[in-house]
Each structure stands twice: as C-alpha cells, then as structure tokens.
Design a protein around this motif. Structure first.
Motif, PDB file in Angstrom:
ATOM      1  N   THR A 298     -39.944  93.540  22.139  1.00 12.40           N
ATOM      2  CA  THR A 298     -39.044  94.262  21.224  1.00 12.40           C
ATOM      3  C   THR A 298     -38.785  95.676  21.749  1.00 12.40           C
ATOM      4  O   THR A 298     -39.494  96.167  22.645  1.00 12.40           O
ATOM      5  CB  THR A 298     -39.667  94.400  19.806  1.00 12.40           C
ATOM      6  OG1 THR A 298     -40.850  95.197  19.908  1.00 12.40           O
ATOM      7  CG2 THR A 298     -40.008  93.045  19.194  1.00 12.40           C
TER       8      THR A 298
ATOM      9  N   ILE B 230     -38.392  99.359  22.884  1.00 12.51           N
ATOM     10  CA  ILE B 230     -38.459 100.055  24.175  1.00 12.51           C
ATOM     11  C   ILE B 230     -38.982  99.122  25.272  1.00 12.51           C
ATOM     12  O   ILE B 230     -38.444  99.077  26.379  1.00 12.51           O
ATOM     13  CB  ILE B 230     -39.368 101.310  24.047  1.00 12.51           C
ATOM     14  CG1 ILE B 230     -38.706 102.349  23.132  1.00 12.51           C
ATOM     15  CG2 ILE B 230     -39.651 101.907  25.423  1.00 12.51           C
ATOM     16  CD1 ILE B 230     -39.623 103.508  22.731  1.00 12.51           C
TER      17      ILE B 230
ATOM     18  N   ARG C  61     -48.194  90.117  20.851  1.00 21.32           N
ATOM     19  CA  ARG C  61     -48.996  89.182  20.058  1.00 21.32           C
ATOM     20  C   ARG C  61     -48.185  88.026  19.510  1.00 21.32           C
ATOM     21  O   ARG C  61     -48.687  86.916  19.378  1.00 21.32           O
ATOM     22  CB  ARG C  61     -49.655  89.936  18.891  1.00 21.32           C
ATOM     23  CG  ARG C  61     -50.744  90.890  19.323  1.00 21.32           C
ATOM     24  CD  ARG C  61     -51.102  91.833  18.204  1.00 21.32           C
ATOM     25  NE  ARG C  61     -49.939  92.623  17.805  1.00 21.32           N
ATOM     26  CZ  ARG C  61     -49.943  93.564  16.870  1.00 21.32           C
ATOM     27  NH1 ARG C  61     -51.051  93.824  16.213  1.00 21.32           N
ATOM     28  NH2 ARG C  61     -48.849  94.236  16.584  1.00 21.32           N
ATOM     29  N   ARG C  62     -46.910  88.266  19.163  1.00 18.44           N
ATOM     30  CA  ARG C  62     -46.102  87.214  18.532  1.00 18.44           C
ATOM     31  C   ARG C  62     -45.427  86.361  19.604  1.00 18.44           C
ATOM     32  O   ARG C  62     -44.440  86.786  20.229  1.00 18.44           O
ATOM     33  CB  ARG C  62     -45.056  87.842  17.612  1.00 18.44           C
ATOM     34  CG  ARG C  62     -45.641  88.492  16.358  1.00 18.44           C
ATOM     35  CD  ARG C  62     -44.640  89.354  15.665  1.00 18.44           C
ATOM     36  NE  ARG C  62     -44.251  90.504  16.477  1.00 18.44           N
ATOM     37  CZ  ARG C  62     -43.251  91.341  16.195  1.00 18.44           C
ATOM     38  NH1 ARG C  62     -42.523  91.148  15.129  1.00 18.44           N
ATOM     39  NH2 ARG C  62     -42.990  92.354  16.990  1.00 18.44           N
TER      40      ARG C  62
ATOM     41  N   ASP D 240     -53.278  89.699  22.457  1.00 17.33           N
ATOM     42  CA  ASP D 240     -53.579  90.924  21.715  1.00 17.33           C
ATOM     43  C   ASP D 240     -54.336  91.852  22.657  1.00 17.33           C
ATOM     44  O   ASP D 240     -55.503  91.628  22.974  1.00 17.33           O
ATOM     45  CB  ASP D 240     -54.421  90.596  20.478  1.00 17.33           C
ATOM     46  CG  ASP D 240     -54.738  91.837  19.659  1.00 17.33           C
ATOM     47  OD1 ASP D 240     -54.458  92.966  20.129  1.00 17.33           O
ATOM     48  OD2 ASP D 240     -55.261  91.681  18.539  1.00 17.33           O
TER      49      ASP D 240
ATOM     50  N   ASN E 152     -46.807 100.001  27.224  1.00 20.95           N
ATOM     51  CA  ASN E 152     -45.849 100.399  26.191  1.00 20.95           C
ATOM     52  C   ASN E 152     -46.278  99.986  24.782  1.00 20.95           C
ATOM     53  O   ASN E 152     -45.856 100.606  23.806  1.00 20.95           O
ATOM     54  CB  ASN E 152     -44.489  99.776  26.544  1.00 20.95           C
ATOM     55  CG  ASN E 152     -43.550  99.748  25.366  1.00 20.95           C
ATOM     56  OD1 ASN E 152     -42.923 100.742  25.036  1.00 20.95           O
ATOM     57  ND2 ASN E 152     -43.446  98.577  24.715  1.00 20.95           N
TER      58      ASN E 152
ATOM     59  N   TYR F 105     -51.534 108.845  14.211  1.00 18.43           N
ATOM     60  CA  TYR F 105     -50.768 108.321  15.348  1.00 18.43           C
ATOM     61  C   TYR F 105     -50.683 109.337  16.496  1.00 18.43           C
ATOM     62  O   TYR F 105     -51.004 109.011  17.646  1.00 18.43           O
ATOM     63  CB  TYR F 105     -49.374 107.922  14.854  1.00 18.43           C
ATOM     64  CG  TYR F 105     -48.384 107.562  15.934  1.00 18.43           C
ATOM     65  CD1 TYR F 105     -48.518 106.391  16.674  1.00 18.43           C
ATOM     66  CD2 TYR F 105     -47.295 108.388  16.211  1.00 18.43           C
ATOM     67  CE1 TYR F 105     -47.592 106.059  17.660  1.00 18.43           C
ATOM     68  CE2 TYR F 105     -46.369 108.071  17.186  1.00 18.43           C
ATOM     69  CZ  TYR F 105     -46.518 106.906  17.912  1.00 18.43           C
ATOM     70  OH  TYR F 105     -45.610 106.579  18.883  1.00 18.43           O
TER      71      TYR F 105
ATOM     72  N   LYS G 222     -51.984 109.109  20.570  1.00 16.15           N
ATOM     73  CA  LYS G 222     -51.134 109.225  21.766  1.00 16.15           C
ATOM     74  C   LYS G 222     -51.635 110.374  22.642  1.00 16.15           C
ATOM     75  O   LYS G 222     -51.679 110.264  23.866  1.00 16.15           O
ATOM     76  CB  LYS G 222     -49.676 109.451  21.364  1.00 16.15           C
ATOM     77  CG  LYS G 222     -48.994 108.221  20.743  1.00 16.15           C
ATOM     78  CD  LYS G 222     -48.942 107.061  21.710  1.00 16.15           C
ATOM     79  CE  LYS G 222     -47.967 105.979  21.257  1.00 16.15           C
ATOM     80  NZ  LYS G 222     -48.046 104.768  22.109  1.00 16.15           N
TER      81      LYS G 222
ATOM     82  N   ILE H 297     -36.341 107.116  18.825  1.00 11.39           N
ATOM     83  CA  ILE H 297     -35.604 106.079  19.555  1.00 11.39           C
ATOM     84  C   ILE H 297     -35.114 105.045  18.543  1.00 11.39           C
ATOM     85  O   ILE H 297     -35.928 104.418  17.844  1.00 11.39           O
ATOM     86  CB  ILE H 297     -36.505 105.387  20.614  1.00 11.39           C
ATOM     87  CG1 ILE H 297     -37.136 106.409  21.582  1.00 11.39           C
ATOM     88  CG2 ILE H 297     -35.710 104.317  21.361  1.00 11.39           C
ATOM     89  CD1 ILE H 297     -36.172 107.160  22.472  1.00 11.39           C
TER      90      ILE H 297
HETATM   91  N1  NAP Z   1     -39.314 104.130  18.421  1.00 16.95           N
HETATM   92  C1  NAP Z   1     -39.651 105.393  18.510  1.00 16.95           C
HETATM   93  O1  NAP Z   1     -38.973 106.263  17.916  1.00 16.95           O
HETATM   94  C2  NAP Z   1     -40.833 105.813  19.377  1.00 16.95           C
HETATM   95  C3  NAP Z   1     -41.000 107.170  19.644  1.00 16.95           C
HETATM   96  C4  NAP Z   1     -42.066 107.583  20.442  1.00 16.95           C
HETATM   97  C5  NAP Z   1     -42.938 106.654  20.980  1.00 16.95           C
HETATM   98  N2  NAP Z   1     -42.776 105.331  20.694  1.00 16.95           N
HETATM   99  C6  NAP Z   1     -43.716 104.382  21.313  1.00 16.95           C
HETATM  100  O2  NAP Z   1     -42.978 103.444  22.056  1.00 16.95           O
HETATM  101  C7  NAP Z   1     -43.754 102.248  22.241  1.00 16.95           C
HETATM  102  C8  NAP Z   1     -42.884 101.037  21.950  1.00 16.95           C
HETATM  103  O3  NAP Z   1     -42.570 101.026  20.559  1.00 16.95           O
HETATM  104  P1  NAP Z   1     -41.136 100.681  19.984  1.00 16.95           P
HETATM  105  O4  NAP Z   1     -40.553 101.918  19.455  1.00 16.95           O
HETATM  106  O5  NAP Z   1     -40.351  99.873  20.953  1.00 16.95           O
HETATM  107  O6  NAP Z   1     -41.546  99.824  18.694  1.00 16.95           O
HETATM  108  P2  NAP Z   1     -41.743  98.243  18.517  1.00 16.95           P
HETATM  109  O7  NAP Z   1     -40.406  97.586  18.581  1.00 16.95           O
HETATM  110  O8  NAP Z   1     -42.552  98.100  17.278  1.00 16.95           O
HETATM  111  O9  NAP Z   1     -42.592  97.792  19.793  1.00 16.95           O
HETATM  112  C9  NAP Z   1     -44.000  97.772  19.849  1.00 16.95           C
HETATM  113  C10 NAP Z   1     -44.398  96.544  20.642  1.00 16.95           C
HETATM  114  O10 NAP Z   1     -45.805  96.570  20.901  1.00 16.95           O
HETATM  115  C11 NAP Z   1     -46.321  95.258  20.702  1.00 16.95           C
HETATM  116  N3  NAP Z   1     -47.742  95.393  20.329  1.00 16.95           N
HETATM  117  C12 NAP Z   1     -48.241  96.130  19.302  1.00 16.95           C
HETATM  118  N4  NAP Z   1     -49.580  95.970  19.236  1.00 16.95           N
HETATM  119  C13 NAP Z   1     -49.919  95.111  20.231  1.00 16.95           C
HETATM  120  C14 NAP Z   1     -51.152  94.555  20.653  1.00 16.95           C
HETATM  121  N5  NAP Z   1     -52.308  94.816  20.022  1.00 16.95           N
HETATM  122  N6  NAP Z   1     -51.150  93.722  21.724  1.00 16.95           N
HETATM  123  C15 NAP Z   1     -50.004  93.424  22.369  1.00 16.95           C
HETATM  124  N7  NAP Z   1     -48.791  93.916  22.008  1.00 16.95           N
HETATM  125  C16 NAP Z   1     -48.767  94.747  20.941  1.00 16.95           C
HETATM  126  C17 NAP Z   1     -45.460  94.665  19.585  1.00 16.95           C
HETATM  127  O11 NAP Z   1     -45.409  93.239  19.638  1.00 16.95           O
HETATM  128  P3  NAP Z   1     -46.324  92.319  18.687  1.00 16.95           P
HETATM  129  O12 NAP Z   1     -46.264  92.918  17.309  1.00 16.95           O
HETATM  130  O13 NAP Z   1     -45.692  90.970  18.775  1.00 16.95           O
HETATM  131  O14 NAP Z   1     -47.697  92.366  19.282  1.00 16.95           O
HETATM  132  C18 NAP Z   1     -44.091  95.246  19.911  1.00 16.95           C
HETATM  133  O15 NAP Z   1     -43.361  94.394  20.769  1.00 16.95           O
HETATM  134  C19 NAP Z   1     -44.962 102.391  21.307  1.00 16.95           C
HETATM  135  O16 NAP Z   1     -46.086 102.759  22.063  1.00 16.95           O
HETATM  136  C20 NAP Z   1     -44.558 103.528  20.374  1.00 16.95           C
HETATM  137  O17 NAP Z   1     -45.672 104.206  19.874  1.00 16.95           O
HETATM  138  C21 NAP Z   1     -41.740 104.897  19.913  1.00 16.95           C
END
Ligand code: NAP
Length: 244
Positions: A12, A14, A34-35, A54, A81, A148, A152, A181
C-alpha cells in the motif's frame, strides 16, 4: 543489471510506490506485508513477488530471510518502509496500562519492523548494497503527543551505527523522512479536511506529498550514484519541518 530489491509495507501507499519505481527500473522486487490479499494484488499490479510476513515478529523476519536466501541468494536493496501510527488514543484519559500498550505498539510497528529484517538480512547484503529506512517528520517535531514520533526518532541513531558498521563493506544506510503524504492508509480516515489543510499550509510547496515523491528519493538513495551518501536523513516534506 537487475537488482534484488526488498520493500517492506510494499502492498500500500508509499511502499507500493517505492516497489513500483524499482520494478519500472527493471529490478526484481519483493514486497512484504501482513495482509496476503492486499500484498498479492499490489505485487500483481507492478510485477513484484509477494512475501507475506509480520516483520514485528522475529519468526516472521527469520522466515523472510530464509525465503530470500532460498529464492534469490542475496539482497541488493532493503527498503524498511513498514510502519504506522498505531499508538493513538488519549493517554491521560486511558491510564498507564493503555499508555504502555500504545508505546509498545508503536515500538513494534516502527522500530522492530525495521530492525528485525535488517539484522536478519545482514549476511545476505551484497557489496555496495543499499539500505533505506522510512522515518517521518514526526521524528523531528512530534506528532501531537503520541509515541509515533519518538519511535521514528529511535531509528536515526540506529541508522548512524549501521552506516559505520556496514560502510567498510561498501553498503550505505540512509533514511527518508516524509511529511504529509496523500494516497496511503496511514491516517486510516482519521485526517479531517481542516487538519489536512493546516498541514499543507506548513509546506513551502503548497501541496501534500505523494507516494511518488518519496519513491523518487528512495530510488536515488539506492542508486549507484549515491554511493558516497550515507548516514543521512533526507526530508521529503515540502519544507514543512520549518513551516508555521
Ligand atoms: N502517509 C504519511 O503521511 C507518512 C508520513 C511520514 C511517514 N510515513 C511512514 O511511511 C511508511 C509507509 O506508510 P504509508 O503512509 O504508506 O501508510 P500505509 O499505507 O498504512 O502503509 C504501511 C504499510 O506497512 C505494512 N506493515 C505495517 N506493519 C507491518 C508489519 N508488522 N509487518 C509487515 N508489514 C507491515 C502495512 O501492510 P499490512 O497492514 O498488510 O501489514 C502497509 O502496507 C510508514 O513507515 C509511515 O510511518 C507516512
């Protein structure tokens, strides 16, 4: 030559954009999450291999290592990521037990999901491998009182130590720290229009970031040309760190 690129959370947001960017450049990409259903849909869409696990669980990271060793032998690029803000809630109202639960949850979701695969893959990294972490603007300025941002931030000194440790092998270790994002599951529908507009107003670019913005930065850090860039945190936030 095609590299073996591993992207955690590649199903999903990023991570998916990062995986697509490497795949478009001709690399062999493995996405982890995980999914299984979400992951295989994303993998099919970008021509990647899905590896459900996981990564907050040592057994999951160990299984990923075994699968990668078996199928590919070595790893050229690891993008840590996976993560998210799972520790939301009202600490003052919920009490210490809930506070402990939320902080432990964010530790697992953001620190262990990066540290465990990195340590598991240590002996599989090729000479001149690239490791890129996804941190957050929250590591610099908090995220509104939660656990959070501190989790980080905990990654940064780990990145510096790892860069020193793996530098003699020709391996670089860096991070990107995104701001807001759009187009991800990060906020889970919890970001209202007013808060979104306030975050956009903090940028110098006048817009939210896209997953593609982050993917380009990660792709560059993983490129052969970035071989003398290591132990760095690259901010991808439209200048919002200094925003008012
Ligand atoms: N979106 C923003 O505004 C933003 C800003 C700054 C930083 N970030 C960081 O960017 C990164 C990506 O997040 P995103 O924004 O793209 O959100 P996201 O769509 O929720 O993506 C997070 C991904 O991490 C996977 N994940 C979570 N826990 C996991 C685990 N224990 N094992 C394996 N996979 C796991 C999830 O898949 P499953 O649930 O299927 O495991 C999901 O695909 C994260 O580290 C987040 O903290 C995001």
């Amino acid at each position: 030559m095609a590299r073996t690129v591993v992207v955690s959370g590649g199903g999903t947001g990023i991570g998916r954009a990062v995986a697509a960017r490497f795949a478009a450049g001709g690399d062999r990409v493995v996405v982890i999450g995980r999914r299984a259903d979400v992951l295989s849909r994303a993998a099919d869409g970008i021509g990647a291999t899905a590896l459900p696990a996981d990564l907050g669980d040592p057994a999951g990271a160990e299984r990923v290592r075994a699968e990668l060793a078996d199928r590919f032998g070595t790893v050229d690029v690891l993008v840590n990521n996976a993560g998210g803000n799972v520790g939301t809630g009202d600490g003052a109202a919920d009490g210490l037990t809930d506070t402990a639960r939320r902080w432990a949850g964010d530790f697992r979701a953001n620190v262990l999901t990066s540290v465990l695969p990195t340590e598991a893959l240590r002996d599989l990294f090729t000479p001149s491998a690239r490791i890129v972490f996804v941190s957050s603007i929250a590591a610099y300025r908090g995220s509104g009182g939660g656990s959070y941002g501190p989790m980080k931030a905990a990654l940064h000194p780990y990145i510096y130590d790892l860069a020193a440790d793996l530098g003699p092998r020709g391996i670089t270790v860096n991070a990107v720290a995104p701001g807001l994002i759009d187009g991800t599951e990060f906020f889970g529908g919890a970001l209202d229009d007013e808060r979104h507009a306030a975050l956009v107003a903090q940028t110098r670019t006048g817009r939210a970031g896209t997953p593609g913005d982050v993917a380009e930065a990660v792709h560059w850090l993983a490129s052969p040309g970035a071989g003398h860039v290591t132990a760095q945190i690259v901010q991808v936030n439209g200048g919002a760190e200094n925003g008012r």
